[in-house]
Design an enzyme around this catalytic site. Structure first.
Site, PDB file in Angstrom:
ATOM      1  N   ALA A   1       0.772  -1.026  -0.140  1.00 16.20           N
ATOM      2  CA  ALA A   1      -0.018  -0.063  -0.131  1.00 16.20           C
ATOM      3  C   ALA A   1       0.909   1.138  -0.157  1.00 16.20           C
ATOM      4  O   ALA A   1       1.931   1.070   0.297  1.00 16.20           O
ATOM      5  CB  ALA A   1      -1.007  -0.020   1.347  1.00 16.20           C
ATOM      6  N   CYS A   2       0.541   2.234  -0.512  1.00 20.30           N
ATOM      7  CA  CYS A   2       1.172   3.688  -0.429  1.00 20.30           C
ATOM      8  C   CYS A   2       1.240   3.986   0.877  1.00 20.30           C
ATOM      9  O   CYS A   2       0.630   3.780   1.672  1.00 20.30           O
ATOM     10  CB  CYS A   2       0.278   4.778  -1.185  1.00 20.30           C
ATOM     11  SG  CYS A   2       0.922   6.379  -1.156  1.00 20.30           S
TER      12      CYS A   2
END
Lengths: 380, 79
Positions: free
Chosen positions: B17-18
């Site tokens: 995930a970012c």
């Protein structure tokens, strides 16, 4: 034949899980069909969120320690030892104190360690509140700090408690204001990416608060080295910051055991983010910081994941399909000063939306910190 | 592009995930010598803006961005 569940690591995830299993599988344990072992290399359970308050003189290190033997159900075999090797093919653990043991189910909850030495000069020039020794040393510095430039630099992510760096600068700002010192203390916060927090929703909420409080922000700042003689922090991007007191959030790593066993890089176990089962071995789970799920490295995450794995293991023991899954549930209180806090709740699908800070939430956070010991016992 | 552009190192951040992919890239840049070409694999759309922005800021160079059915390959040469 007795089925053996081994839980490695007596932090929040491992302790909550061991007690969850003792409760859930009481009948099977009493009948001798199941045994649960919790292995930890320290006699004490350590509650790390206490450390945020130590530098401000509000809590003592001893407030975050209790003997595991007092917290863990008697139905669990508690072994104070360190696992030095995992044979995932033979499903066997080697112990530092000698001997070995086989397992039918293994749960790794070994948590994070600090890799301060990866940044040249950080150990000599920086302080932290991510360790007992760091929090204690920082307290000595902070309590006598009355003027100058306080820099908090988040050096690596992921790190434990993603909100804690924001909390620290919000608390420091308020703490110096209340003592009439804020005009003499400049505060700067640095973060590795283009915003002030990894989660864009939390970053969007926090940035205006920082601007309102004259907390300087440097983004895209990845600390490369610290010159402890010159009191200078240098980034990979070529920016220098001169400091009088540096608080660095060091790079984090998991334990070598994980990589040595082929379960993942840098000590983080590659897992299915819903089942928490290891990708590279059978009958192995990971929870908390150890599980590379993309969820924050937070105590609430370890707590909820322990419940999921407890249910999945109970299903396995009883020969039923395991259906419990982790959906990314995370709860965090976020201090926004010395007597105010916000609160966020989110999961893989639903982003956080911090609530307006209030004194009530601050007291809720402190109350939870006191009642945490019930969580560790599996009661809350 | 991958036929003509060789990477010295590959960072597989698919599934992260970012800001995981960018942080994985930055971690790799810390470890390598100047002039190293790193191929970042990411299935996060945010990487298409995160990585060039950071490269601009840090003086590293995005040589190319390739898109496959499932992920992006971003080639970065370190300064």
């Amino acid at each position: 034949m007795t089925e053996h569940i081994a839980v490695v690591g007596g932090g929040t995830g491992g302790t909550v899980l061991a007690n969850d299993l003792a409760d859930r599988l009481r009948a099977e344990i009493d009948a001798g069909d199941v045994r649960v072992t919790l292995i930890n290399d320290d006699r004490d359970h350590v509650y790390k969120p206490v450390w945020l308050y130590v530098p401000f003189g509000q809590r003592e290190l001893a407030d975050g320690r209790r003997p595991l033997a007092e917290l863990v159900d008697d139905a669990v075999d508690l072994r104070i030892d360190r696992v030095t090797d995992i044979d995932t093919e033979g499903q066997e653990l080697q112990y530092r104190e000698g001997g070995s043991d086989t397992y039918d189910h293994l749960v790794l909850a070994t948590g994070s360690t600090l890799a301060t030495d990866e940044i040249p000069g950080l150990a000599a020039g920086g302080h932290d509140y991510y360790s007992e020794s760091g929090a204690e040393t920082l307290r000595e510095e902070l309590l006598s700090f009355t003027e100058g430039h306080l820099v908090l630099s988040v050096i690596g992510t992921p790190h434990m408690c993603p909100a804690a760096p924001l909390e620290f600068v919000f608390m420091a700002d308020d703490w110096f204001r209340k003592r009439g010192l804020r005009e003499d203390v400049e505060i700067t916060y640095t973060y590795p990416i283009q915003r002030v927090h990894g989660n864009p929703h939390i970053a969007e909420w926090a940035r205006p608060l920082m601007d309102d409080r004259d907390i300087n922000v440097e983004t895209f700042f990845n600390a490369e080295s610290v010159d402890a003689e010159a009191n200078r922090l240098t980034s990979m991007e070529g920016t220098d910051i001169d400091y009088d007191l540096l608080v660095g959030i060091p790079p984090h790593r998991g334990v070598d055991l994980v990589e040595d066993a082929g379960l993942g890089d840098d000590g983080w176990v590659e897992v299915d983010q819903h089942t928490l089962e290891a990708e590279n071995a059978e009958n192995v789970y990971a929870i908390g910081d150890t599980a590379d799920t993309g969820a924050p490295n937070a105590g609430s995450v370890a707590h909820y994941q322990a419940g999921v794995v407890g249910r999945r293991l109970a299903s396995a023991v009883r020969g039923r399909p395991a259906t419990a899954t982790y959906e990314g549930k995370t709860l965090c209180f976020v201090e926004t000063g010395m007597d105010s806090a916000s609160f966020v709740e989110f999961d893989y699908e639903n982003p956080p939306s911090p609530v307006p800070p209030s004194e009530k939430i601050h007291w809720a956070k402190l109350a939870y910190n006191e009642s945490y010991w019930l969580t560790a016992r599996g009661l809350l | 592009m991958s036929e003509t552009l060789d990477a010295d190192r590959t960072v597989d951040a698919r599934g992260a995930a970012c800001p995981g992919p960018l942080m994985d890239l930055i971690g790799a840049v810390r470890d390598v010598d100047s002039g190293t070409v790193i191929r970042l694999l990411s299935d996060n759309d945010q990487s298409l803006t995160d990585v060039p922005e950071w490269a601009d800021e840090s003086g590293n160079e995005v040589l190319a961005t390739e898109e496959t059915d499932d992920y992006y390959e971003i080639y970065v040469e370190t300064k």
